[in-house]
Design an enzyme around this catalytic site. Structure first.
Site, PDB file in Angstrom:
ATOM      1  N   HIS A  17      30.725  23.565   2.457  1.00  0.00           N
ATOM      2  CA  HIS A  17      30.996  24.721   3.444  1.00  0.00           C
ATOM      3  C   HIS A  17      32.299  24.902   3.458  1.00  0.00           C
ATOM      4  O   HIS A  17      32.907  26.126   3.509  1.00  0.00           O
ATOM      5  CB  HIS A  17      30.289  24.399   4.602  1.00  0.00           C
ATOM      6  CG  HIS A  17      28.818  24.453   4.766  1.00  0.00           C
ATOM      7  ND1 HIS A  17      28.085  23.392   5.402  1.00  0.00           N
ATOM      8  CD2 HIS A  17      27.761  25.137   4.242  1.00  0.00           C
ATOM      9  CE1 HIS A  17      26.637  23.580   5.343  1.00  0.00           C
ATOM     10  NE2 HIS A  17      26.689  24.658   4.592  1.00  0.00           N
ATOM     11  N   LYS A  41      13.836  27.172  14.561  1.00  0.00           N
ATOM     12  CA  LYS A  41      14.078  26.092  13.730  1.00  0.00           C
ATOM     13  C   LYS A  41      14.802  24.873  14.484  1.00  0.00           C
ATOM     14  O   LYS A  41      15.501  25.080  15.414  1.00  0.00           O
ATOM     15  CB  LYS A  41      15.233  26.524  12.608  1.00  0.00           C
ATOM     16  CG  LYS A  41      15.383  25.801  11.456  1.00  0.00           C
ATOM     17  CD  LYS A  41      16.151  26.639  10.576  1.00  0.00           C
ATOM     18  CE  LYS A  41      16.890  25.800   9.650  1.00  0.00           C
ATOM     19  NZ  LYS A  41      17.803  26.530   8.577  1.00  0.00           N
ATOM     20  N   ARG A  90      25.090  27.716  -5.160  1.00  0.00           N
ATOM     21  CA  ARG A  90      25.261  26.337  -5.785  1.00  0.00           C
ATOM     22  C   ARG A  90      24.546  26.294  -7.366  1.00  0.00           C
ATOM     23  O   ARG A  90      25.109  26.598  -8.256  1.00  0.00           O
ATOM     24  CB  ARG A  90      24.455  25.137  -4.900  1.00  0.00           C
ATOM     25  CG  ARG A  90      25.348  24.547  -3.894  1.00  0.00           C
ATOM     26  CD  ARG A  90      24.693  23.791  -2.852  1.00  0.00           C
ATOM     27  NE  ARG A  90      23.547  24.528  -2.330  1.00  0.00           N
ATOM     28  CZ  ARG A  90      22.676  24.182  -1.317  1.00  0.00           C
ATOM     29  NH1 ARG A  90      22.860  23.099  -0.877  1.00  0.00           N
ATOM     30  NH2 ARG A  90      21.686  24.886  -0.826  1.00  0.00           N
ATOM     31  N   SER A 128      23.334  20.039   3.781  1.00  0.00           N
ATOM     32  CA  SER A 128      23.463  19.567   5.040  1.00  0.00           C
ATOM     33  C   SER A 128      22.057  18.698   5.215  1.00  0.00           C
ATOM     34  O   SER A 128      22.090  17.806   5.864  1.00  0.00           O
ATOM     35  CB  SER A 128      23.145  20.759   6.225  1.00  0.00           C
ATOM     36  OG  SER A 128      24.575  21.507   6.090  1.00  0.00           O
TER      37      SER A 128
HETATM   38  O1  PNS Z   1      22.692  27.982   6.020  1.00  0.00           O
HETATM   39  P1  PNS Z   1      21.351  28.692   5.946  1.00  0.00           P
HETATM   40  O2  PNS Z   1      20.335  28.089   6.539  1.00  0.00           O
HETATM   41  O3  PNS Z   1      21.017  28.999   4.373  1.00  0.00           O
HETATM   42  O4  PNS Z   1      22.074  30.041   6.511  1.00  0.00           O
HETATM   43  C1  PNS Z   1      20.831  31.133   6.512  1.00  0.00           C
HETATM   44  C2  PNS Z   1      21.296  32.004   7.281  1.00  0.00           C
HETATM   45  C3  PNS Z   1      21.772  31.747   8.648  1.00  0.00           C
HETATM   46  C4  PNS Z   1      22.661  33.016   6.729  1.00  0.00           C
HETATM   47  C5  PNS Z   1      20.110  33.192   7.425  1.00  0.00           C
HETATM   48  O5  PNS Z   1      19.211  32.680   7.892  1.00  0.00           O
HETATM   49  C6  PNS Z   1      20.620  34.491   8.488  1.00  0.00           C
HETATM   50  O6  PNS Z   1      21.460  35.410   7.769  1.00  0.00           O
HETATM   51  N1  PNS Z   1      19.916  34.519   9.800  1.00  0.00           N
HETATM   52  C7  PNS Z   1      20.338  35.446  10.628  1.00  0.00           C
HETATM   53  C8  PNS Z   1      19.302  36.216  10.712  1.00  0.00           C
HETATM   54  C9  PNS Z   1      19.083  37.508   9.753  1.00  0.00           C
HETATM   55  O7  PNS Z   1      19.821  38.192   9.661  1.00  0.00           O
HETATM   56  N2  PNS Z   1      17.833  37.208   8.853  1.00  0.00           N
HETATM   57  C10 PNS Z   1      17.628  38.309   8.053  1.00  0.00           C
HETATM   58  C11 PNS Z   1      18.561  37.962   6.751  1.00  0.00           C
HETATM   59  S1  PNS Z   1      18.275  38.813   5.485  1.00  0.00           S
END
Ligand code: PNS
Length: 169
Positions: A17, A41, A90, A128
């Site tokens: 990150h 979560k 990745r 993570s």
């Molecule tokens: O580190 P991660 O868990 O892959 O991150 C995922 C994240 C936080 C980027 C994604 O879940 C997100 O954007 N969450 C916010 C809610 C949202 O906008 N959801 C719709 C995405 S299209």
């Protein structure tokens, strides 16, 4: 001013990150590392702790700030007038999910582009969840997380593991 948002769970932040954030900071005037709060979560670190861990790693990046958000990413990006969502990519396994999110975010807010930075080869396998698993069994995570936050991460993950173990005995 060109603002980018780097969103994620960051539970906890890894060297992978940090590499993406550092590279984004060179490409944009300002970068907001956005810690997502997802009440469905269960995380090992609270949103506040995740923000504090990130802050401890970015003291040398003056154009980077940390924020948290519990709504739609697209709404946050619109509100901040950011022009980009920056994510690390990745391997192929990331692609389908990230592609879907990029398309959805574009639909929700057309004013920002999702930009994927390819992960450095040495961080290719890093995540993570891998860090959480290794640390919870007392393994060495010093190659995976920034040195400044190694101790608090080890302490927390090891404690969570001991608590789980006690609950099962
Ligand atoms: O580190 P991660 O868990 O892959 O991150 C995922 C994240 C936080 C980027 C994604 O879940 C997100 O954007 N969450 C916010 C809610 C949202 O906008 N959801 C719709 C995405 S299209």
């Amino acid at each position: 001013m060109k603002i980018a948002v780097c969103p994620g769970s960051f539970d906890p932040i890894t060297k992978g990150h940090l590499d993406i954030i550092t590279r984004a900071a060179k490409l944009f005037d300002a970068v907001i590392v956005l810690v997502s709060v997802n009440y469905d979560k269960k995380t090992s670190f609270t949103a506040e702790e995740r923000c504090d861990l990130i802050k401890a790693c970015i003291t040398n990046l003056p154009n980077v700030q940390v924020d948290r958000f519990d709504g739609l990413l697209a709404d946050y990006v619109r509100e901040k007038q950011a022009c980009a969502i920056v994510k690390g990519l990745r391997a192929m396994s990331d692609f389908e999910y990230e592609f879907q999110m990029a398309l959805a975010n574009k639909k929700l807010y057309a004013g920002a582009e999702t930009i994927f930075l390819t992960t450095n080869a040495e961080n290719m396998y890093l995540s993570s969840s891998l860090v959480r698993q290794i640390a919870s069994f007392g393994g060495d995570i010093s190659d995976f997380v920034p040195e400044e936050i190694l101790t608090p991460i080890n302490q927390r993950l090891n404690r969570l593991y001991q608590q789980k173990k006690l609950g099962k005995e």
